[in-house]
Each structure stands twice: as structure tokens, then as C-alpha cells.
Design a protein around this motif. Structure first.
Motif, PDB file in Angstrom:
ATOM      1  N   PRO A  61      32.983  55.176  76.842  1.00 34.50           N
ATOM      2  CA  PRO A  61      33.583  56.502  77.016  1.00 34.50           C
ATOM      3  C   PRO A  61      33.747  57.259  75.706  1.00 34.50           C
ATOM      4  N   ASN A  62      33.682  58.569  75.812  1.00 29.86           N
ATOM      5  CA  ASN A  62      34.038  59.444  74.698  1.00 29.86           C
ATOM      6  C   ASN A  62      35.485  59.888  74.909  1.00 29.86           C
ATOM      7  N   VAL A  63      36.359  59.470  73.997  1.00 33.78           N
ATOM      8  CA  VAL A  63      37.791  59.693  74.158  1.00 33.78           C
ATOM      9  C   VAL A  63      38.307  60.557  73.017  1.00 33.78           C
ATOM     10  N   LEU A  64      39.043  61.599  73.356  1.00 37.48           N
ATOM     11  CA  LEU A  64      39.720  62.423  72.359  1.00 37.48           C
ATOM     12  C   LEU A  64      41.153  61.950  72.212  1.00 37.48           C
ATOM     13  N   LEU A  65      41.542  61.660  70.968  1.00 36.65           N
ATOM     14  CA  LEU A  65      42.934  61.415  70.622  1.00 36.65           C
ATOM     15  C   LEU A  65      43.394  62.610  69.799  1.00 36.65           C
ATOM     16  N   CYS A  66      44.387  63.338  70.284  1.00 40.78           N
ATOM     17  CA  CYS A  66      44.754  64.607  69.655  1.00 40.78           C
ATOM     18  C   CYS A  66      46.263  64.674  69.414  1.00 40.78           C
ATOM     19  N   GLY A  67      46.642  64.880  68.169  1.00 43.88           N
ATOM     20  CA  GLY A  67      48.041  65.080  67.819  1.00 43.88           C
ATOM     21  C   GLY A  67      48.166  66.239  66.858  1.00 43.88           C
ATOM     22  N   HIS A  68      49.396  66.667  66.589  1.00 44.71           N
ATOM     23  CA  HIS A  68      49.541  67.821  65.699  1.00 44.71           C
ATOM     24  C   HIS A  68      50.218  67.444  64.395  1.00 44.71           C
ATOM     25  N   MET A  69      49.757  68.111  63.318  1.00 51.49           N
ATOM     26  CA  MET A  69      50.261  67.866  61.967  1.00 51.49           C
ATOM     27  C   MET A  69      51.473  68.708  61.634  1.00 51.49           C
ATOM     28  N   ASP A  70      51.624  69.832  62.290  1.00 51.61           N
ATOM     29  CA  ASP A  70      52.688  70.759  61.918  1.00 51.61           C
ATOM     30  C   ASP A  70      54.014  70.348  62.531  1.00 51.61           C
ATOM     31  N   THR A  71      55.084  70.847  61.920  1.00 50.32           N
ATOM     32  CA  THR A  71      56.433  70.600  62.407  1.00 50.32           C
ATOM     33  C   THR A  71      57.190  71.918  62.445  1.00 50.32           C
ATOM     34  N   VAL A  72      58.385  71.871  63.001  1.00 49.83           N
ATOM     35  CA  VAL A  72      59.292  73.004  62.857  1.00 49.83           C
ATOM     36  C   VAL A  72      59.806  73.017  61.421  1.00 49.83           C
ATOM     37  N   PRO A  73      60.352  74.140  60.943  1.00 54.81           N
ATOM     38  CA  PRO A  73      60.875  74.195  59.576  1.00 54.81           C
ATOM     39  C   PRO A  73      62.100  73.298  59.395  1.00 54.81           C
ATOM     40  N   GLY A  74      62.363  72.956  58.140  1.00 54.79           N
ATOM     41  CA  GLY A  74      63.559  72.194  57.794  1.00 54.79           C
ATOM     42  C   GLY A  74      63.233  70.797  57.325  1.00 54.79           C
ATOM     43  N   PHE A  75      63.066  70.615  56.023  1.00 57.21           N
ATOM     44  CA  PHE A  75      62.715  69.304  55.486  1.00 57.21           C
ATOM     45  C   PHE A  75      63.883  68.334  55.636  1.00 57.21           C
ATOM     46  N   ILE A  76      63.573  67.084  55.990  1.00 58.77           N
ATOM     47  CA  ILE A  76      64.549  66.007  56.080  1.00 58.77           C
ATOM     48  C   ILE A  76      64.120  64.912  55.110  1.00 58.77           C
ATOM     49  N   PRO A  77      64.985  64.493  54.191  1.00 58.44           N
ATOM     50  CA  PRO A  77      64.608  63.429  53.247  1.00 58.44           C
ATOM     51  C   PRO A  77      64.138  62.180  53.992  1.00 58.44           C
ATOM     52  N   VAL A  78      63.044  61.608  53.500  1.00 63.98           N
ATOM     53  CA  VAL A  78      62.460  60.444  54.152  1.00 63.98           C
ATOM     54  C   VAL A  78      63.209  59.183  53.706  1.00 63.98           C
ATOM     55  N   LYS A  79      63.672  58.420  54.685  1.00 62.23           N
ATOM     56  CA  LYS A  79      64.385  57.184  54.369  1.00 62.23           C
ATOM     57  C   LYS A  79      64.243  56.214  55.533  1.00 62.23           C
ATOM     58  N   GLU A  80      64.381  54.920  55.215  1.00 59.76           N
ATOM     59  CA  GLU A  80      64.343  53.880  56.221  1.00 59.76           C
ATOM     60  C   GLU A  80      65.716  53.231  56.302  1.00 59.76           C
ATOM     61  N   VAL A  81      66.332  53.291  57.477  1.00 51.85           N
ATOM     62  CA  VAL A  81      67.689  52.780  57.653  1.00 51.85           C
ATOM     63  C   VAL A  81      67.768  52.011  58.973  1.00 51.85           C
ATOM     64  N   ASN A  82      68.146  50.744  58.888  1.00 53.85           N
ATOM     65  CA  ASN A  82      68.395  49.926  60.076  1.00 53.85           C
ATOM     66  C   ASN A  82      67.246  49.965  61.083  1.00 53.85           C
ATOM     67  N   GLY A  83      66.034  49.842  60.581  1.00 54.37           N
ATOM     68  CA  GLY A  83      64.880  49.793  61.469  1.00 54.37           C
ATOM     69  C   GLY A  83      64.416  51.129  61.984  1.00 54.37           C
ATOM     70  N   ASN A  84      64.958  52.213  61.442  1.00 49.81           N
ATOM     71  CA  ASN A  84      64.529  53.567  61.810  1.00 49.81           C
ATOM     72  C   ASN A  84      64.007  54.275  60.570  1.00 49.81           C
ATOM     73  N   ILE A  85      63.031  55.161  60.757  1.00 51.57           N
ATOM     74  CA  ILE A  85      62.552  55.968  59.654  1.00 51.57           C
ATOM     75  C   ILE A  85      62.836  57.431  59.957  1.00 51.57           C
ATOM     76  N   TYR A  86      63.491  58.088  58.984  1.00 50.26           N
ATOM     77  CA  TYR A  86      63.933  59.462  59.124  1.00 50.26           C
ATOM     78  C   TYR A  86      62.979  60.398  58.392  1.00 50.26           C
ATOM     79  N   GLY A  87      62.825  61.602  58.923  1.00 50.22           N
ATOM     80  CA  GLY A  87      62.001  62.623  58.287  1.00 50.22           C
ATOM     81  C   GLY A  87      61.611  63.674  59.299  1.00 50.22           C
TER      82      GLY A  87
END
Length: 375
Positions: A61-87
């Protein structure tokens, strides 16, 4: 490097690049390089999408995997806490996109057919990326879109949407003799109340998904000091359930406006549809849905949850042109979309990669052996 280490580093790298709609160039360059390291033949297209292909061995099969690179505005510092990643974008929708990039490459090592990976721009805007993509690439056999829902959930339906602008104009005069004139603001409110009453007929008790819903998004007054308002501008959005087309919704709005004008002949009313997309819902018996159901059960040991969402996504746009099986899938809790606390659970992210790889292999096995149930 362990596969899980690479997956974590890829996601962190994506989150550290701030990419609100219209500012995706840096992350596009980053993803093109990463995709090429993973074996994709990648390029950046005419609107800034990153498009890459990777081939399996033999026909499939020919399969398209499609996601988006853009986000809403508002930067969130990237950090890993208790098994979660923030950003910003950890949920919507960089973790789904990262999972698809990795899964597509892993599948191609032992799978068949072709994977096309598209990281598109402007999903949080006017969907410029997906609109360009569906006009410039050959139709795939199947399409998978990356949005949050959790590793055990598969989204099979989205409501449609239309955004409408209505403008009212009236004759004006001094506020000291306001009773002589039609107040454009008050008339706008009257029109909105009439429209709401008509829209309410399409509400299904107990189901926002099956109901026509509405939101008045802005009201603008046009006047000058000492004058009765002589203009008003109402902007609103309607969310359309499956079974109600954009054309039918526009006709509904137009009918209310015509009735209003007959009762208010001195008020000039015009309206424009600013944006519109049809609702979409795929059949649970679709070959692609079944591939995910089997993959979720095999990898996570639970029954897949089929989700129907009240929002819209790039799947709506693609369905307007392609009549193929499609679903939306990805890690993350959608309740965290666009919030200051946006984060994704790392186990959910890693599990989604395993489910994706398994679903692609299952799909390859099903492809050609039975007739796909079209979306």
C-alpha cells in the motif's frame, strides 16, 4: 542509541524550535535533516511542507502519514518532569508527528509499499499546508493524520465548520432622537437571536457531536459620537455534525437573514462565508480502523476506543478530495491542547510509536486481500 532515546531526543528537538503558524521554516529544515537520517527522501515543497518518502520491499500500500509542524502562539520552556515532557506542541501536535516519522521509517525496514510522510504548515491557521498537499501529490491508498487522542484511541470523525461574517447598515441620526432610527447594534442582536432560535432546532439532546453548535466570536459597532449606531459586524462560527453539509448550513443562515430583512426593510444586511470545511466520519468497519484496532489490542492489550471529535482537523480537508480510508491518531491528552500546561506522557508517546508500526504492518497484510471499506 536506543530507539526510545532517539524518540525522546527527536521530540525534544522539535519542541525547542518555536514554530507558531507562519514561522515553520526552522523546524522544517530540522525535520528534513532528521527524516533524511532515517532513510526518507525528503524535500520542502512550495508552501513550506516537508514531504518525504521511504520505500519498503516489494509491492504494497501507499500510505500517507500527515502531521503538522505549526503550533498556536506562546512558547513553553521544554522540560522533562515525572515521565512527562512539557513544551508548546507537546500534545498538539509535535508528539504525534514525531511518532509518525519514526514509525514510518521502522515500518519500511521490513514492510512493503511506500510511506509518504508530510509535515505540513498552517494547520492552526487556514490549513494552507494540507490544501496544497492534496492538490500536488498523487492520491494515496490510505491516509493517517497525527493529532492527540492517546495511544489507545483512534479518531474516526470530526465535525465540519463554517465561519460567517454578517454586516448590518442603517440610517442614522442624533441619539437625542434615537426612536426615529433603527439602531444597527440592536438590530444585529435581534438577528443573532433569530439565528440562534433556528440553529437550536438542530440540537440533539445529549450529544454535542451530533448537534449543530454555534459561537458568536466578535461584534463590532460602527458609529460616531452623538449618533445612533449605523453599522454592526457580527462574526460567528458554526460546527456542523455529520449529515449536515456546508451548503445546507449556509442556506439555513441565508434563510434567517431573508426573513429578518422582510420584517426590517430599512436595514441592509449582507453576509460572507469566511471559511468552510465539511464534516467527516469514516466507517468503523474501514480496513484502516480495523488495522488500528488489532494493533492496539496486540501492543497495549486493550480494546481501541473509537473517538468522534467536535473540532476539525486536516482530515476534514483531505476528505473533501480523497475518497479513501483515513483516520486520525496520536499520543497526548487533547484537553491539554493550547494550554500553558501542555505536556505529553512519554510512555504514551513511545506506545503510540509501537502501535503505529504494528498498524502499518497489519494494514499491509490486509491490503489487497479484501476490499477496503471506503471512508
Amino acid at each position: 542509541m536506543k530507539p526510545s532515546s532517539y524518540a525522546l531526543n527527536l521530540l525534544k528537538g522539535m519542541l525547542e524550535i518555536y514554530s507558531p503558524s507562519g514561522r515553520e521554516a526552522s523546524i522544517a529544515s530540522f525535520l528534513k535533516d532528521e527524516m533524511e537520517k532515517l532513510g526518507y527522501r525528503a524535500h520542502i515543497d512550495g508552501v513550506g511542507n516537508v514531504v518525504g518518502t521511504v520505500e519498503g520491499s516489494g509491492r504494497g500500500p501507499n500510505v500517507l502519514l500527515c502531521g503538522h509542524m505549526d503550533t498556536v502562539p506562546g512558547f513553553i520552556p521544554v522540560k522533562e518532569v515525572n515521565g512527562n515532557i512539557y513544551g508548546r506542541g507537546a500534545v498538539d501536535a509535535k508528539s504525534p508527528l514525531a511518532a509518525m516519522i519514526i514509525a514510518g521509517s521502522r515500518y519500511a525496514e521490513k514492510g512493503t509499499g511506500r510511506i509518504t510522510l508530510a509535515a505540513v504548515v498552517d494547520e492552526e491557521g487556514l490549513s494552507k499546508g494540507i490544501k496544497y498537499l492534496i492538490e500536488t501529490m498523487p492520491q494515496p491508498d490510505y491516509a493517517l493524520f497525527g493529532e492527540p487522542g492517546g495511544a489507545s484511541s483512534v479518531t474516526i470523525g470530526y465535525k465540519g465548520s463554517i465561519s460567517v461574517s454578517v454586516k448590518l447598515k442603517t440610517r442614522t441620526g442624533h441619539t437625542a432622537a434615537s426612536w426615529l432610527y433603527d439602531n444597527a447594534v440592536e438590530k444585529g442582536y435581534e438577528l443573532w437571536q433569530l439565528l440562534r432560535a433556528q440553529l437550536a432546532k438542530y440540537v440533539v439532546k445529549g450529544s454535542y457531536y451530533k448537534s449543530l453548535t454555534w459561537c458568536l466570536t466578535s461584534v463590532k459597532t460602527i458609529t460616531r459620537p452623538g449618533l445612533v449606531p449605523y453599522g454592526s459586524l457580527l462574526n460567528f462560527n458554526l460546527r456542523l455534525p455529520p449529515g449536515l453539509t456546508v451548503e445546507e448550513a449556509v442556506s439555513l443562515v441565508e434563510g434567517v437573514i431573508q426573513d429578518f430583512k422582510r420584517v426590517n426593510p430599512r436595514v441592509k444586511v449582507g453576509f460572507n462565508v469566511l471559511d468552510a470545511v465539511e464534516p467527516v466520519e469514516v466507517k468503523p468497519s474501514s480496513i484502516l480502523v480495523r488495522a488500528f484496532q488489532r494493533a492496539v489490542m496486540k501492543k497495549l492489550g486493550v480494546k481501541a476506543i473509537l473517538v468522534r471529535k467536535t473540532g476539525t482537523g486536516d482530515m476534514n480537508v483531505a476528505a473533501s478530495k480523497w475518497r479513501i480510508p483515513m483516520v486520525t491518531y496520536g499520543p497526548g491528552d487533547p484537553k491539554l491542547d493550547h494550554t500553558p500546561d501542555e505536556h505529553v506522557n512519554l510512555n504514551d508517546y513511545l506506545n503510540s510509536i509501537e502501535v503505529l508500526v504494528e498498524a502499518l504492518h497489519t494494514l499491509s497484510g490486509l491490503h489487497g486481500s479484501i476490499n477496503p471499506v471506503k471512508a
